[in-house]
Design a protein around this motif. Structure first.
Motif, PDB file in Angstrom:
ATOM      1  N   THR A 127     -29.866  44.884  20.839  1.00  0.00           N
ATOM      2  CA  THR A 127     -30.193  44.903  22.258  1.00  0.00           C
ATOM      3  C   THR A 127     -29.199  45.799  22.987  1.00  0.00           C
ATOM      4  O   THR A 127     -28.078  45.997  22.513  1.00  0.00           O
ATOM      5  CB  THR A 127     -30.164  43.488  22.863  1.00  0.00           C
ATOM      6  OG1 THR A 127     -30.539  43.542  24.239  1.00  0.00           O
ATOM      7  CG2 THR A 127     -28.772  42.873  22.761  1.00  0.00           C
ATOM      8  N   GLN A 163     -29.426  44.881  28.929  1.00  0.00           N
ATOM      9  CA  GLN A 163     -30.400  43.811  28.744  1.00  0.00           C
ATOM     10  C   GLN A 163     -29.710  42.503  28.381  1.00  0.00           C
ATOM     11  O   GLN A 163     -30.097  41.432  28.839  1.00  0.00           O
ATOM     12  CB  GLN A 163     -31.399  44.204  27.652  1.00  0.00           C
ATOM     13  CG  GLN A 163     -32.296  45.366  28.027  1.00  0.00           C
ATOM     14  CD  GLN A 163     -33.095  45.865  26.840  1.00  0.00           C
ATOM     15  OE1 GLN A 163     -32.534  46.218  25.798  1.00  0.00           O
ATOM     16  NE2 GLN A 163     -34.400  45.892  26.979  1.00  0.00           N
ATOM     17  N   GLU A 213     -36.330  51.801  34.119  1.00  0.00           N
ATOM     18  CA  GLU A 213     -37.347  50.815  33.780  1.00  0.00           C
ATOM     19  C   GLU A 213     -38.685  51.168  34.422  1.00  0.00           C
ATOM     20  O   GLU A 213     -38.739  51.761  35.505  1.00  0.00           O
ATOM     21  CB  GLU A 213     -36.935  49.417  34.239  1.00  0.00           C
ATOM     22  CG  GLU A 213     -35.710  48.859  33.533  1.00  0.00           C
ATOM     23  CD  GLU A 213     -35.341  47.479  34.033  1.00  0.00           C
ATOM     24  OE1 GLU A 213     -34.790  46.701  33.246  1.00  0.00           O
ATOM     25  OE2 GLU A 213     -35.628  47.175  35.212  1.00  0.00           O
ATOM     26  N   PRO A 255     -37.899  48.734  29.670  1.00  0.00           N
ATOM     27  CA  PRO A 255     -36.798  49.712  29.683  1.00  0.00           C
ATOM     28  C   PRO A 255     -37.174  51.017  28.993  1.00  0.00           C
ATOM     29  O   PRO A 255     -37.985  51.044  28.059  1.00  0.00           O
ATOM     30  CB  PRO A 255     -35.682  48.991  28.920  1.00  0.00           C
ATOM     31  CG  PRO A 255     -36.038  47.541  28.978  1.00  0.00           C
ATOM     32  CD  PRO A 255     -37.531  47.499  28.967  1.00  0.00           C
TER      33      PRO A 255
END
Length: 325
Positions: free
Chosen positions: A11, A15, A97, A112
């Motif tokens: 990740t 995030q 985004e 994203p």
């Protein structure tokens, strides 16, 4: 002693810091991943005014920079509006985004730019996106009660890396990779031509000690962390770098006394379709860290630590003889 990676999660730090929920499989992996890598990659954004949406298909251009040089790529893909969403737009600058909104203008979902690029396979043909630089390696085992993600939420080193990376590399973003490791394997070999081996009961007793004195999960994690740090030598690792093992990690003393002749730590990102590298290691999707403890000089160096003034000390309770079998 061979330790190799199994399940993984990846990740971006942005995030990760915003929280969220995971699916059942991802949560189970998170609960069992106790080694993490903090890595750096180019920060991907959407180009301003590039988004169009028509007949369920979304067209948008993504971009990134490497040392100030601009790169971009246009994508077209199916994009159904879900959960009551009626229209889409880009988020505010730096446009990282895609947002879906309902008729009242309330945000429903967000996508994203790095996920779009990954999902469309842009990184597969682009080594600048595929190769992740390893900045820091750590463990989140503790007492086994916290996952890697829970420990990272309050990790001061992560906060430091985020701050410094923003200052030193404003065109980059931080990625977090966590790995679960399978139970270790013992690899043994015999050289029938060697003339100086111990071939009586001492040889068999030594093998039995290694076989029967099982490493705890915590000891395994310590060996993995230290081996990977020694291999990659990440710039933000001061604890183990060039000095594994050291006197701050006495948990490893039990491992040393097993008298194994070498340590092999593997980390595999082939399934991720990314490669990892550092300032001292070239990009690959399968890295094998091998620490030879059979050679007397290498073994001496492994079991001794520098004081920083050119002198060394032996870790208490650690054997320094070279194994003969």
């Amino acid at each position: 002693m061979n330790l190799f990676s199994a399940r993984w999660l990846m990740t971006s730090a942005s995030q990760f810091m915003t929280g969220g929920t995971m699916g059942a499989n991802e949560q189970d992996a998170a609960n069992n991943c106790h080694i993490y890598l903090i890595c750096k990659s180019p920060a991907i954004s959407f180009s301003k005014d590039s988004l169009t949406y028509e007949s369920g298909k979304l067209s948008v251009t993504t971009n990134y920079r490497v040392e100030g040089e601009f790169r971009e790529q246009e994508f077209l893909f199916e994009f159904p509006l879900l959960d009551g969403a009626t229209h889409v737009k880009l988020s505010k600058y730096p446009h990282k985004e895609i947002l879906t909104l309902d008729s009242a203008g309330t945000e429903v979902r967000h996508l994203p730019a790095n996920i779009v690029a990954m999902g469309m396979g842009w990184h597969l043909k682009n080594s600048e996106l595929r190769n992740l630089e390893v900045l820091y390696i750590g463990q989140a085992f503790g007492d086994g009660s916290r996952t890697a993600f829970e420990r990272l939420k309050s990790h001061s080193t992560l906060q430091k890396i985020l701050a410094q990376a923003q200052y030193e590399s404003p065109d980059s973003e931080i990625q977090i990779l966590t790995f679960e490791y399978a139970p270790y394997r013992i690899i043994h070999q015999m050289d029938g031509r060697a003339g100086n081996v111990i071939s009586d009961y001492r040889d068999l007793n030594r093998f039995r000690r290694i076989r029967d004195n099982h490493l705890s999960k915590y000891e395994q994690i310590c060996l993995i962390e230290a081996g990977l740090i020694r291999y990659f030598q990440p710039r933000y690792n001061a604890m183990y770098k060039d000095n594994f093992p050291n006197d701050k990690h006495k948990i490893l003393e039990g491992c040393y006394n097993l008298d194994f002749s070498g340590l092999i730590v593997e980390i595999n990102t082939e399934e991720l379709r990314f490669s990892i590298f550092s300032e001292t290691v070239n990009p690959r999707d399968h890295h094998i860290c091998q620490i030879d403890l059979h050679d007397p000089e290498k073994r001496w160096g492994f079991f001794h630590c520098g004081r920083g003034d050119g002198t060394f000390f032996k870790i208490p309770g650690v054997i320094t003889r070279s194994p003969k079998c």
